[in-house]
Scaffold this active site. Structure first.
Site, PDB file in Angstrom:
ATOM      1  N   HIS A 157     -12.103  43.920 -36.422  1.00  0.00           N
ATOM      2  CA  HIS A 157     -12.642  44.131 -35.065  1.00  0.00           C
ATOM      3  C   HIS A 157     -14.132  44.474 -35.161  1.00  0.00           C
ATOM      4  O   HIS A 157     -14.568  45.588 -34.819  1.00  0.00           O
ATOM      5  CB  HIS A 157     -11.846  45.285 -34.456  1.00  0.00           C
ATOM      6  CG  HIS A 157     -12.064  45.575 -33.008  1.00  0.00           C
ATOM      7  ND1 HIS A 157     -13.310  45.689 -32.428  1.00  0.00           N
ATOM      8  CD2 HIS A 157     -11.171  45.798 -32.012  1.00  0.00           C
ATOM      9  CE1 HIS A 157     -13.165  45.977 -31.145  1.00  0.00           C
ATOM     10  NE2 HIS A 157     -11.879  46.050 -30.866  1.00  0.00           N
ATOM     11  N   GLU A 257     -14.377  39.290 -33.164  1.00  0.00           N
ATOM     12  CA  GLU A 257     -13.282  39.747 -34.011  1.00  0.00           C
ATOM     13  C   GLU A 257     -12.505  38.552 -34.578  1.00  0.00           C
ATOM     14  O   GLU A 257     -12.069  37.684 -33.821  1.00  0.00           O
ATOM     15  CB  GLU A 257     -12.345  40.624 -33.185  1.00  0.00           C
ATOM     16  CG  GLU A 257     -13.099  41.704 -32.408  1.00  0.00           C
ATOM     17  CD  GLU A 257     -12.240  42.408 -31.369  1.00  0.00           C
ATOM     18  OE1 GLU A 257     -11.018  42.540 -31.581  1.00  0.00           O
ATOM     19  OE2 GLU A 257     -12.781  42.820 -30.330  1.00  0.00           O
TER      20      GLU A 257
END
Ligand SMILES: O=P(O)(O)OC[C@H]1O[C@@H](O)[C@H](O)[C@@H](O)[C@@H]1O
EC number: 5.1.3.15
Length: 279
Positions: A157, A257
């Site tokens: 992320h 991400e």
């Protein structure tokens, strides 16, 4: 654990950080969450990652910024909304398995203290391999140690540091995305891909290369083992409502991400590798 010459452990508030400084780059990895916080290659000295000025380092709440590891689910848990968003390993202490030097940099191998947790039934081993060289290579390996297959989701992320979200462009996505700010409806990816509002999108496509162009500066992101790319910026109202973000901090970050959101199956004794390389 024996650390190599280029690695040392430092403490910040309640957590331990692994600081790496070699001929190619410097980097910082929090042992809370197995969470990379900084990567600065020496050829340009530019910080690639963004960490919130209000991030908490209390060893309880996931750190806002850097590269949180989402595993074994992404977003909310599908069956139980009481379980933590993005799984439970980002709020766990990780152990160092190995540190190693080579001609191209330093490789750090980490694992979470446990992969078992409420909401996940698999018998899994999770390993994070981080290579700090002229580029940053992150591999998240999910192995099935059991006798039955399991499914999981995950993400690297990454929060990228940018000069100005209103003047940056993301290159490399072209298909449709599911918009989390609009009841998961599907939309075509805008061309050019620029930002002017809250953005929370799951792009179901597997580009190998993406670039963030920010005031002519290019950050390249290579991905593999993914089925999706998630693009997130909370914009002003949401930033203001979050304790660990400053009101205007959305201006200098963009999450891109490398993710598995479509429930990857792992057969017994098999390993899935999710990889992101940042240049
Ligand atoms: O606040 P968290 O749990 O770190 O999540 C941040 C964001 O992460 C993104 O990946 C999600 O798509 C967003 O919906 C979410 O808001």
């Amino acid at each position: 654990m024996l650390l190599t010459d280029s690695t040392k452990i430092i403490t910040r508030d309640n957590i331990q950080l692994l600081h790496i400084d070699n001929a190619f780059a410097s980097a910082e990895i929090s042992l809370f969450g197995g969470h990379i916080l900084s990567f600065k290659p020496k050829y340009d000295g530019r910080e690639r990652l963004w960490v919130s000025q209000n991030a908490l380092f209390d060893g309880k709440k996931p750190i806002r910024g850097g590269i949180p590891i989402c595993w074994p689910w992404f977003g909310g848990h599908s069956g139980n909304t009481d379980l933590p968003a993005h799984g439970y390993v980002r709020a766990q202490n990780w152990d160092i398995l190995n540190t190693e030097e080579s001609d191209t940099g330093t490789t750090i191998t980490l694992k979470p203290q446990t992969t078992a947790g409420e909401g996940f039934e698999g018998n899994a081993q999770l390993t994070l391999v981080v290579h700090v060289g002229q580029q940053l290579r992150i591999q998240l390996l999910t192995s099935n140690l059991g006798n039955t297959p399991f499914t999981f989701n995950c993400a690297l992320h990454s929060y990228f540091a940018i000069a100005d979200i209103k003047h940056c462009e993301l290159l490399g996505l072209s298909k449709q995305y599911s918009d989390k700010t609009r009841s998961l409806q599907m939309f075509d990816t805008p061309q050019p891909y620029c930002f002017s509002e809250e953005t929370d999108r799951v792009h179901i496509e597997q580009p190998k290369t993406l670039s963030i162009i920010d005031k002519q500066i290019k950050t390249r992101i290579l991905s593999s083992g993914h089925d999706s790319i998630v693009v997130w910026n909370p914009w002003q109202d949401k930033s203001s409502s979050m304790d660990d973000m400053a009101d205007d901090s959305y201006l200098t970050m963009l999450c891109v991400e490398t993710a598995v959101t479509q429930w990857q199956e792992v057969a017994p004794q098999a390993t899935h590798t999710l990889e992101q390389v940042i240049k």
